[in-house]
Design a protein around this motif. Structure first.
Motif, PDB file in Angstrom:
ATOM      1  N   LYS A 242      42.567  49.280  38.971  1.00  0.00           N
ATOM      2  CA  LYS A 242      41.706  49.117  40.033  1.00  0.00           C
ATOM      3  C   LYS A 242      41.573  47.705  40.808  1.00  0.00           C
ATOM      4  O   LYS A 242      40.624  46.885  40.001  1.00  0.00           O
ATOM      5  CB  LYS A 242      40.503  50.053  40.614  1.00  0.00           C
ATOM      6  CG  LYS A 242      39.748  49.800  42.165  1.00  0.00           C
ATOM      7  CD  LYS A 242      38.505  50.256  41.594  1.00  0.00           C
ATOM      8  CE  LYS A 242      37.595  50.433  43.300  1.00  0.00           C
ATOM      9  NZ  LYS A 242      36.568  50.766  43.329  1.00  0.00           N
ATOM     10  N   ILE A 243      41.813  46.835  41.583  1.00  0.00           N
ATOM     11  CA  ILE A 243      42.249  45.947  42.252  1.00  0.00           C
ATOM     12  C   ILE A 243      40.760  45.773  43.292  1.00  0.00           C
ATOM     13  O   ILE A 243      39.573  44.719  42.977  1.00  0.00           O
ATOM     14  CB  ILE A 243      42.690  45.302  42.826  1.00  0.00           C
ATOM     15  CG1 ILE A 243      44.221  45.256  41.808  1.00  0.00           C
ATOM     16  CG2 ILE A 243      43.320  44.006  43.172  1.00  0.00           C
ATOM     17  CD1 ILE A 243      43.602  44.867  40.546  1.00  0.00           C
ATOM     18  N   LYS A 244      40.771  45.906  43.955  1.00  0.00           N
ATOM     19  CA  LYS A 244      39.698  46.411  45.452  1.00  0.00           C
ATOM     20  C   LYS A 244      39.640  47.576  46.242  1.00  0.00           C
ATOM     21  O   LYS A 244      40.980  48.244  46.407  1.00  0.00           O
ATOM     22  CB  LYS A 244      39.586  45.216  45.958  1.00  0.00           C
ATOM     23  CG  LYS A 244      40.871  44.728  46.552  1.00  0.00           C
ATOM     24  CD  LYS A 244      41.106  43.178  46.802  1.00  0.00           C
ATOM     25  CE  LYS A 244      42.009  42.778  48.043  1.00  0.00           C
ATOM     26  NZ  LYS A 244      42.098  41.203  48.196  1.00  0.00           N
ATOM     27  N   THR A 245      38.896  47.579  46.585  1.00  0.00           N
ATOM     28  CA  THR A 245      38.294  48.523  48.247  1.00  0.00           C
ATOM     29  C   THR A 245      38.239  47.528  48.833  1.00  0.00           C
ATOM     30  O   THR A 245      37.476  46.905  49.489  1.00  0.00           O
ATOM     31  CB  THR A 245      37.730  49.682  47.855  1.00  0.00           C
ATOM     32  OG1 THR A 245      36.471  49.221  48.381  1.00  0.00           O
ATOM     33  CG2 THR A 245      37.940  50.551  46.968  1.00  0.00           C
ATOM     34  N   GLY A 298      57.254  44.809  41.421  1.00  0.00           N
ATOM     35  CA  GLY A 298      58.012  43.336  41.327  1.00  0.00           C
ATOM     36  C   GLY A 298      57.431  42.370  40.574  1.00  0.00           C
ATOM     37  O   GLY A 298      55.981  42.426  40.082  1.00  0.00           O
ATOM     38  N   ALA A 299      57.294  40.751  40.818  1.00  0.00           N
ATOM     39  CA  ALA A 299      56.556  39.802  39.807  1.00  0.00           C
ATOM     40  C   ALA A 299      55.826  39.358  41.031  1.00  0.00           C
ATOM     41  O   ALA A 299      55.004  39.498  42.670  1.00  0.00           O
ATOM     42  CB  ALA A 299      57.932  38.286  40.108  1.00  0.00           C
ATOM     43  N   GLY A 300      54.761  38.743  40.710  1.00  0.00           N
ATOM     44  CA  GLY A 300      53.702  37.897  41.241  1.00  0.00           C
ATOM     45  C   GLY A 300      52.593  37.210  40.329  1.00  0.00           C
ATOM     46  O   GLY A 300      53.546  36.584  39.007  1.00  0.00           O
ATOM     47  N   VAL A 301      51.749  36.941  40.942  1.00  0.00           N
ATOM     48  CA  VAL A 301      50.480  36.497  40.314  1.00  0.00           C
ATOM     49  C   VAL A 301      48.860  36.591  40.157  1.00  0.00           C
ATOM     50  O   VAL A 301      48.888  37.775  41.013  1.00  0.00           O
ATOM     51  CB  VAL A 301      50.167  34.787  40.460  1.00  0.00           C
ATOM     52  CG1 VAL A 301      49.186  34.224  39.799  1.00  0.00           C
ATOM     53  CG2 VAL A 301      51.400  34.213  40.444  1.00  0.00           C
ATOM     54  N   ALA A 302      48.532  37.001  39.411  1.00  0.00           N
ATOM     55  CA  ALA A 302      47.070  37.668  39.873  1.00  0.00           C
ATOM     56  C   ALA A 302      46.203  36.498  38.092  1.00  0.00           C
ATOM     57  O   ALA A 302      46.465  35.978  37.605  1.00  0.00           O
ATOM     58  CB  ALA A 302      47.220  38.798  38.357  1.00  0.00           C
ATOM     59  N   GLY A 303      44.828  36.225  38.787  1.00  0.00           N
ATOM     60  CA  GLY A 303      43.630  35.832  37.902  1.00  0.00           C
ATOM     61  C   GLY A 303      42.377  36.283  39.092  1.00  0.00           C
ATOM     62  O   GLY A 303      42.446  37.217  39.571  1.00  0.00           O
ATOM     63  N   PHE A 310      32.667  37.343  41.106  1.00  0.00           N
ATOM     64  CA  PHE A 310      34.222  37.447  39.964  1.00  0.00           C
ATOM     65  C   PHE A 310      34.422  38.231  40.969  1.00  0.00           C
ATOM     66  O   PHE A 310      33.885  39.393  41.063  1.00  0.00           O
ATOM     67  CB  PHE A 310      33.385  37.404  38.787  1.00  0.00           C
ATOM     68  CG  PHE A 310      33.406  36.587  37.529  1.00  0.00           C
ATOM     69  CD1 PHE A 310      33.651  35.009  38.010  1.00  0.00           C
ATOM     70  CD2 PHE A 310      32.624  36.217  37.028  1.00  0.00           C
ATOM     71  CE1 PHE A 310      33.109  33.974  37.610  1.00  0.00           C
ATOM     72  CE2 PHE A 310      31.635  35.380  36.095  1.00  0.00           C
ATOM     73  CZ  PHE A 310      32.428  34.101  36.802  1.00  0.00           C
ATOM     74  N   ILE A 311      36.468  38.024  41.511  1.00  0.00           N
ATOM     75  CA  ILE A 311      36.658  39.520  42.158  1.00  0.00           C
ATOM     76  C   ILE A 311      38.035  38.578  40.804  1.00  0.00           C
ATOM     77  O   ILE A 311      38.821  37.947  40.816  1.00  0.00           O
ATOM     78  CB  ILE A 311      37.010  39.335  42.972  1.00  0.00           C
ATOM     79  CG1 ILE A 311      37.760  40.551  43.136  1.00  0.00           C
ATOM     80  CG2 ILE A 311      37.685  37.965  43.550  1.00  0.00           C
ATOM     81  CD1 ILE A 311      37.771  40.254  45.086  1.00  0.00           C
ATOM     82  N   TYR A 312      38.989  40.072  40.745  1.00  0.00           N
ATOM     83  CA  TYR A 312      40.220  39.504  40.227  1.00  0.00           C
ATOM     84  C   TYR A 312      40.918  40.696  40.970  1.00  0.00           C
ATOM     85  O   TYR A 312      41.265  41.693  40.968  1.00  0.00           O
ATOM     86  CB  TYR A 312      40.529  40.733  38.715  1.00  0.00           C
ATOM     87  CG  TYR A 312      41.850  40.945  37.644  1.00  0.00           C
ATOM     88  CD1 TYR A 312      42.052  39.568  37.212  1.00  0.00           C
ATOM     89  CD2 TYR A 312      42.728  41.834  38.427  1.00  0.00           C
ATOM     90  CE1 TYR A 312      43.429  39.461  36.728  1.00  0.00           C
ATOM     91  CE2 TYR A 312      43.784  42.114  37.635  1.00  0.00           C
ATOM     92  CZ  TYR A 312      44.470  41.025  36.766  1.00  0.00           C
ATOM     93  OH  TYR A 312      45.608  40.523  36.181  1.00  0.00           O
ATOM     94  N   ASP A 313      42.421  39.739  41.365  1.00  0.00           N
ATOM     95  CA  ASP A 313      42.955  39.966  42.648  1.00  0.00           C
ATOM     96  C   ASP A 313      44.401  39.156  42.410  1.00  0.00           C
ATOM     97  O   ASP A 313      45.492  38.897  40.778  1.00  0.00           O
ATOM     98  CB  ASP A 313      42.733  38.659  43.755  1.00  0.00           C
ATOM     99  CG  ASP A 313      42.447  40.181  45.321  1.00  0.00           C
ATOM    100  OD1 ASP A 313      43.671  41.050  44.556  1.00  0.00           O
ATOM    101  OD2 ASP A 313      42.277  39.410  45.961  1.00  0.00           O
TER     102      ASP A 313
END
Length: 377
Positions: A242-245, A298-303, A310-313
């Protein structure tokens, strides 16, 4: 009141703490037990127990963890020295909270060598007994304070770790925990990873503004909590993060932060599970809530973003397209891109071609509806 500085913390032993200390009197002579018990209660001690059987001391101490044991040395069946040897097996710190009582001068040094902290000579002197008991308890409580502080720090650390794991993926949280510089306003290194392939899922409640208009704040929050808690469970079961709501929107990703070859099937299963949750929710409440769900791979960036919160997105064109799959979708259906569809070929899913959808910034794009699966897994 005695204080001690322990690594920046002030340890304080108050008179009340001392009078509430747990004391055990051990003597095989009832008259001696009665005399000591009266002395201590008259002085204000409230947690005093006694035994005339020295063989019970170890079990009693394991059960109650006394702050002070008043121990007569000369007893039938098991003398005070044997009692102290038994206590050493459970007092692994090496500190025996024992104040021995003896009428034999040559026993004093032997008792101290055996681990006793102090001694009282017979015949008993009231002032001496109370002074030595007070001092022993005071030292004992201060001796225990560092462990209490340590336990408190460990507990707070566990709470912090749980909170961190509620906000960040486990592997990302472990990377942050391994950095000594992680503290507010001190995070220097950036956690950022590129990913060659993952599947991003967006879901949104259709007509949420209209639905929420007739709800109280409590009802609104309860509704979202019920639905999103179920979505969280599905994400855990299906192996998504889960990334976020955001408001009534829910975002999750498969294949991040830990790569997974089956990221698309994972996301597809979750999407279908989510629609089933909404169906059951409506059935129980007699409502007609609907969701749009979109998936792209597909591809992308996470951090990790932020210093205090903190938030992981995740970012990238694949994420934007996944969002468009949802916003340009149809209520009650799951829309996926051609690329995601290619990752589902040969898997137990049913897809229906929708045709070209004009996406802002991308132009016409061929999309598909995920309509079901051959079997649950």
């Amino acid at each position: 009141m005695l204080t001690q500085i322990i690594q920046g913390h002030v340890a304080v032993v108050s008179p009340t703490d001392i009078l509430r200390a747990k004391i055990l009197i051990v003597d095989d002579q009832k008259a001696n037990v009665l005399l000591l018990d009266r002395m201590l209660h008259a002085a204000g001690y409230v947690n005093v127990t006694a035994t005339t059987n020295p063989k019970e001391v170890l079990e009693l101490h394991l059960e109650n963890r006394y702050d002070l044991i008043l121990l007569d040395l000369q007893m039938r069946g098991m003398d005070g020295f044997e009692v102290m040897e038994a206590l050493k097996e459970v007092e692994t710190s090496g500190y025996l909270p024992v104040l021995v009582i003896t009428a034999q001068p040559d026993h004093k040094l032997r008792a101290l060598t055996a681990g006793a902290r102090d001694f009282i000579a017979k015949p008993l002197d009231l002032a001496e007994v109370l002074m030595r008991v007070h001092n022993m308890i005071e030292v004992r409580l201060l001796h225990a304070e560092p462990k209490k502080l340590y336990d408190r720090v460990v507990q707070q650390q566990k709470v912090s770790e749980r909170l961190l794991l509620n906000v960040l993926p486990c592997s990302i949280a472990e990377r942050l925990k391994g950095r000594p510089e992680v503290a507010p306003d001190t995070l220097v290194d950036i956690i950022a990873d590129s990913f060659p392939e993952a599947s991003v899922l967006f879901a949104d409640i259709v007509g949420f503004s209209k639905i929420s208009a007739g709800m109280s704040p409590r009802e609104l929050v309860a509704m979202l909590n019920d639905i999103f808690t179920e979505f969280d469970r599905i994400a855990d079961d299906r192996g998504l993060e889960k990334i976020k709501t955001i408001g009534d929107a829910y975002m999750a990703v498969a294949g991040l932060p830990d790569p997974a070859d089956d990221h698309a099937p994972r996301a597809a299963h979750m999407a279908l599970d989510m629609l089933e949750v909404i169906d059951r929710w409506n059935e129980r409440r007699g409502t007609h809530v609907q969701m749009r769900i979109g998936i792209n791979s597909g591809a992308g960036v996470a951090g990790v973003i932020g210093k205090r919160k903190f938030i992981y997105d995740i970012w990238g064109d694949s994420v934007n397209i996944a969002s468009r799959m949802e916003s340009h979708g149809v209520p009650g259906r799951v829309q996926v891109t051609e690329f995601t569809r290619s990752k589902l070929l040969g898997k137990p899913f049913f897809l229906e071609e929708r045709g070209a959808v004009d996406l802002k910034g991308h132009g016409p794009m061929k999309t598909w509806f995920l309509t079901g699966r051959a079997s649950l897994s």
